[in-house]
Design an enzyme around this catalytic site. Structure first.
Site, PDB file in Angstrom:
ATOM      1  N   GLY A 176       0.814  -1.213   0.000  1.00 30.88           N
ATOM      2  CA  GLY A 176       0.000   0.000   0.000  1.00 30.88           C
ATOM      3  C   GLY A 176       0.843   1.256   0.000  1.00 30.88           C
ATOM      4  CB  ALA A 177       4.119   1.888  -1.282  1.00 31.15           C
ATOM      5  N   GLY A 223      -0.719   8.149   1.192  1.00 35.08           N
ATOM      6  CA  GLY A 223      -0.743   8.191   2.649  1.00 35.08           C
ATOM      7  C   GLY A 223       0.549   7.747   3.313  1.00 35.08           C
ATOM      8  CB  ILE A 224       1.086   5.631   6.333  1.00 37.01           C
ATOM      9  CG1 ILE A 224       0.246   6.481   7.296  1.00 37.01           C
ATOM     10  CG2 ILE A 224       2.267   5.004   7.066  1.00 37.01           C
ATOM     11  CD1 ILE A 224      -0.477   5.666   8.360  1.00 37.01           C
ATOM     12  N   GLY A 225       2.046   4.808   3.458  1.00 37.45           N
ATOM     13  CA  GLY A 225       2.922   3.988   2.628  1.00 37.45           C
ATOM     14  C   GLY A 225       3.752   4.814   1.668  1.00 37.45           C
ATOM     15  CB  SER A 269      -5.053   0.978  14.527  1.00 39.69           C
ATOM     16  OG  SER A 269      -5.902   2.022  14.961  1.00 39.69           O
ATOM     17  CE1 TYR A 319      -8.488   0.095  10.707  1.00 38.19           C
ATOM     18  CE2 TYR A 319      -8.625   0.783  13.008  1.00 38.19           C
ATOM     19  CZ  TYR A 319      -7.954   0.768  11.801  1.00 38.19           C
ATOM     20  OH  TYR A 319      -6.762   1.436  11.669  1.00 38.19           O
TER      21      TYR A 319
END
Length: 855
Positions: free
Chosen positions: A46-47, A50-52, A174, A202
């Site tokens: 997931g790059a 966002g964070i990735g 999380s 989640y």
């Protein structure tokens, strides 16, 4: 132990100090690591956002090579291009949908068999759902993406990682794991016994990550491999974009305003992956870089062991890989459209294409650095393409594709409706004695242009959400409908062949030819004489027409659809809902969309096992289809020219219809050609070549120069050119049978080059570096289109499919209720927009049929 008893056990284990620490840590900043990480390999899921995305950039800025695992190929390409150019490190990517067990296992296998070691693996990919969704494997989607994908990849990498002796695995977890206050329910991971809650689901998935970390950490205890989980902080990401317009609006306007930059998370992930301060530290939960005690349910070793066993079972699950909700056969523009909409609707869909590349006649290729379009040279919106792109959330960069028209040494550019006057002047210059007839033709064209304005006056309703878009219904659709109905009646009265229509107003045969000879024989008058409107509507995707198909392909993969190329279906068995390919692999389907050649379908379909009334209708349709034939084909010559684009730009636009002689073809391509074909066995080669001289000198050519639409499509100082003309399939077939096809093609190429270089492009002949061509036989072999047709059925016979716009929704039905048809063979006349429309209509019928069956 019962669930309520578990809750009370966990409640007793909660410590207020841990809660206070969590609150305190929420405002802290991460520790910063300044050590470099040159020549190390970092894998990030997931790059692309966002964070990735920021994590990939952080590691790359410190010298690490990046391997990203993402869903979207276009975004992955952009990421690697950015990282490579900015930081000078290696960046590669793998495309995988981490909600599909098949895709997870594939990418896990690819990672496990890499030659290079994996120094850091960061499991970052994630989603957030407000409503329960199941994956193609029937599992709760959030659980699979956040937890099961990480488990399967980690488990498959065990041997590789242990052999390396050193690696760090970080799962982006999380504080949201605390939403699973009652603990994980191993007996109900699919949320079938409880009311679904996005937050609780989640929390359960994040709790599962932490529970698996316990056992992985124990498994790797004696190695130098560590497993840790990190809460990334309250940062702004694109997670949750799957949840509809209202959620996205609320998140953007309220929630996001309180969040910090994901660069903070990237700094923390770099510290946890590189810093010597935590060398050998494993099995821990961090809030950014501060170690925290997880909630008691995430420390339950008994539940962790149960989850481990269930995960192993799911890892070994029989996926029934070849059973699909819908199979789409034919990877042209219609099939791609169907598969894109079906995958978006959550169908388990497989798109099968016999060629290596997708797109059919909406395709491009590169040769020696020259980019050529293999089928259509430009696209027209027709109120269909842009609404489809908008509905599918596809961003396609396009430019206008202006047209030039030329007769002998006179050339005009068509840019606006006002240029119809220039067209009149062009015709009058060559046919002054027919000025009145020219005006009569232009009156018809103007009338058709007004009809076209009505026909495409609103975005096609098929691509609108009519249940929600009330403004479109009341302000656009309802006022438009009466005009549409009135106009359709007029259109249907112009269904006669264009040649016959023109004869009613044009007595000059040369003028008749010059207007009509670049249309397919017997093209309906309305379809043919709407060409001036189409000239104004043409556009071109930056990078080539194939970019439209690439965008649809990426959308299918992004939505977990599957694509299988170089696969030819040789048998269709509707009685058992089964397809067989050339390797005798079986594919089971609930619905089938045939978006390929219809004659092929009716040649390979078997009637055994179907109901008697369906069998009768199927046999009747089969006879009707197989006795028909495809429309005219084309011959295309591709030239690589050692001359800059500027030389050609001075003469005409990059899309150019040119006739080298005002005399017109007359009967050259009709009675004279038919006579040659009827007496072919007794006709000498010299007679055919003499006919070919006349045919090439009097014809109308479509000339395309891709570089004039996008200068990046040719090498510097060079020009690529495509010259096409309508061609008769039967002539090429007979010459092939006679054994001199190569010689004939060579003679045709020579004559085309002579005609064009002696007229409009005198600079051409001595500057050609390389040339090659596609004939009607090439199209038949490559695309699988009967008689090499490029627009479906011949207009010279009774049409075997729907050919009235007001009943176009019926065009997708076949005699078999579970089989639908789409594409240029499903409706006539059909260009790219109509093929897209039938693809969407077929997908809608499948979705409606599924909903009806589940009610």
């Amino acid at each position: 132990m019962g669930n309520s008893r578990k809750f009370f056990q966990y409640f007793k284990e909660y410590r207020w100090s841990n809660i206070f620490a969590m609150v305190k840590n929420s405002g802290s900043s991460p520790k910063i690591c300044t050590e470099d990480f040159k020549n190390r390999v970092v894998v990030i899921t997931g790059a692309t956002s966002g964070i990735g995305y920021h994590t990939a950039r952080k590691y790359a800025s410190m010298g690490a090579d990046i391997l990203a695992v993402n869903r979207n190929e276009q975004k992955s390409q952009a990421l690697c291009k950015e990282i490579t150019s900015e930081f000078g490190v290696n960046c590669n990517y793998k495309i995988a949908d981490l909600s599909s067990l098949k895709e997870i296992k594939r990418v896990a296998e690819e990672l496990a068999t890499m030659d290079s070691p994996i120094d850091v693996l960061i499991h970052n990919a994630g989603i957030y759902l407000t409503k329960k969704e199941l994956t193609v494997d029937g599992l709760e989607k959030l659980f699979v993406v956040h937890y099961l994908s990480t488990f399967i990849i980690n488990y498959r990498l065990r041997e590789k990682l242990k052999s390396q002796e050193k690696a760090r695995i970080i799962m982006v977890g999380s504080e949201g794991h605390r939403f699973a206050a009652w603990g994980l329910r191993p007996d109900d991971l699919n949320w079938e016994k409880r009311r679904y809650s996005g937050l609780k689901s989640y929390g359960s998935a994040k709790t599962s990550q932490l529970l698996s970390m316990i056992i992985f950490d124990e498994d790797f205890q004696s190695s130098g491999v560590t497993f840790n989980t990190m809460h990334p902080g309250a940062v702004k990401t694109e997670t949750g974009q799957e949840n509809g317009a209202f959620y996205r609006w609320f998140k953007r306007n309220f929630f996001d305003k309180t969040l910090k930059s994901p660069q903070l998370s990237a700094e923390a992930l770099y510290y946890l992956g590189v810093s010597k301060e935590i060398e050998g530290v494993g099995g821990k939960f961090f809030s950014l870089t501060t170690q925290e005690e997880p909630a008691p349910p995430a420390l339950d070793k008994e539940v962790a062991a149960q989850l481990w066993d269930i995960s192993l079972e799911l890892n070994d699950m029989n996926l029934q890989e070849n059973i699909y909700d819908t199979i789409v056969v034919g990877g042209g523009i219609a099939g791609l459209t169907s598969a894109a909409y079906l995958s978006r609707a959550g169908e388990r869909v497989l798109l099968i294409e016999k060629n290596r590349e997708l797109g059919g006649l909406v395709n491009s290729f590169s040769h020696n650095g020259f980019h050529f379009d293999a089928g259509v040279r430009a696209l027209e919106d027709a109120g269909i393409i842009f609404p489809m792109l908008k509905e599918l959330n596809i961003d396609l960069e396009v430019v206008k594709s202006p047209v030039s028209l030329g007769i002998e040494n006179e050339i005009i550019d068509i840019n606006t409706v006002a240029d119809l006057q220039k067209y009149r002047e062009l015709l009058v210059k060559f046919y002054p004695e027919s000025e009145g007839e020219i005006d009569d033709v232009l009156k018809i064209i103007k009338k058709i242009m007004k009809h076209m304005e009505v026909l495409y006056g609103v975005e096609n309703p098929v691509f609108k959400d009519l249940k929600r878009d009330r403004e479109f219904i009341f302000k656009k659709l309802l006022p438009w409908l009466p005009k549409f109905i009135f106009t359709v009646g007029k259109i249907n009265r112009m269904n006669m062949p264009v040649e016959d229509c023109l004869k009613t107003v044009v007595k000059n045969p040369e003028l008749n030819d010059i207007i009509s000879q670049h249309f397919f024989k017997n093209t309906p008058a309305f379809f043919a004489l709407s060409y001036f409107s189409l000239y104004l509507d043409y556009f071109y995707p930056k990078g080539g027409v194939n970019k439209l198909c690439d965008a649809l392909k990426n959308k299918i993969l992004e939505n977990s659809g599957e694509i299988k190329t170089e696969t030819k279906i040789i048998e269709v068995l509707p009685g058992v809902s089964l397809l067989k390919d050339q390797n005798y692999v079986d594919y089971k389907y609930r619905n089938l969309i045939w978006a390929a050649d219809l004659k092929t379908l009716y040649k390979i379909i078997e009637v055994q096992g179907v109901e008697d009334k369906v069998k009768i209708k199927l046999e009747e349709t089969k006879i009707k289809m197989l006795k028909n034939r495809g429309c005219d084909s084309v011959f295309s010559l591709f030239l690589e020219i050692d001359e800059p684009l500027e030389s050609f730009a001075k003469i005409a636009n990059g899309h150019f219809f040119y006739t080298p002689s005002k005399l017109g073809l007359g009967e050259t391509h009709r009675s004279e050609l038919n006579l040659l074909l009827r007496n072919f066995e007794s006709v000498k080669r010299e007679q055919i070549l003499t006919w070919l001289d006349k045919f090439t000198k009097l014809n109308t050519y479509e000339i395309s120069i891709p570089g004039l639409k996008d200068s990046q499509l040719v090498p510097q100082g060079k020009t690529g050119m495509i010259i096409s003309l309508l061609a008769e399939y039967d002539l090429f077939k007979k010459i092939q049978t006679a054994g001199w096809l190569s010689e004939f093609v060579q003679e045709l190429e020579n004559r085309i080059i002579d005609v064009i270089s002696q007229s409009v492009y005198p600079i051409l002949k001595d500057k050609i570096v390389e040339r090659f061509s596609f004939s009607p036989l090439s199209i038949e072999n490559r695309v699988g289109s009967s008689e090499g047709s490029i627009v479906g059925w011949s207009f010279e016979k009774i049409m075997p499919v729907v050919n009235k716009i007001q009943i176009s929704d019926r065009s997708v039905f076949t005699p078999v209720p579970s089989i639908f048809q789409a594409g240029q063979w499903a409706y006539s006349p059909a260009g790219v927009p109509m093929s897209i429309l039938t693809g969407k209509l077929a997908a809608d019928k499948v979705i409606k049929r599924r909903r009806f069956k589940t009610q």
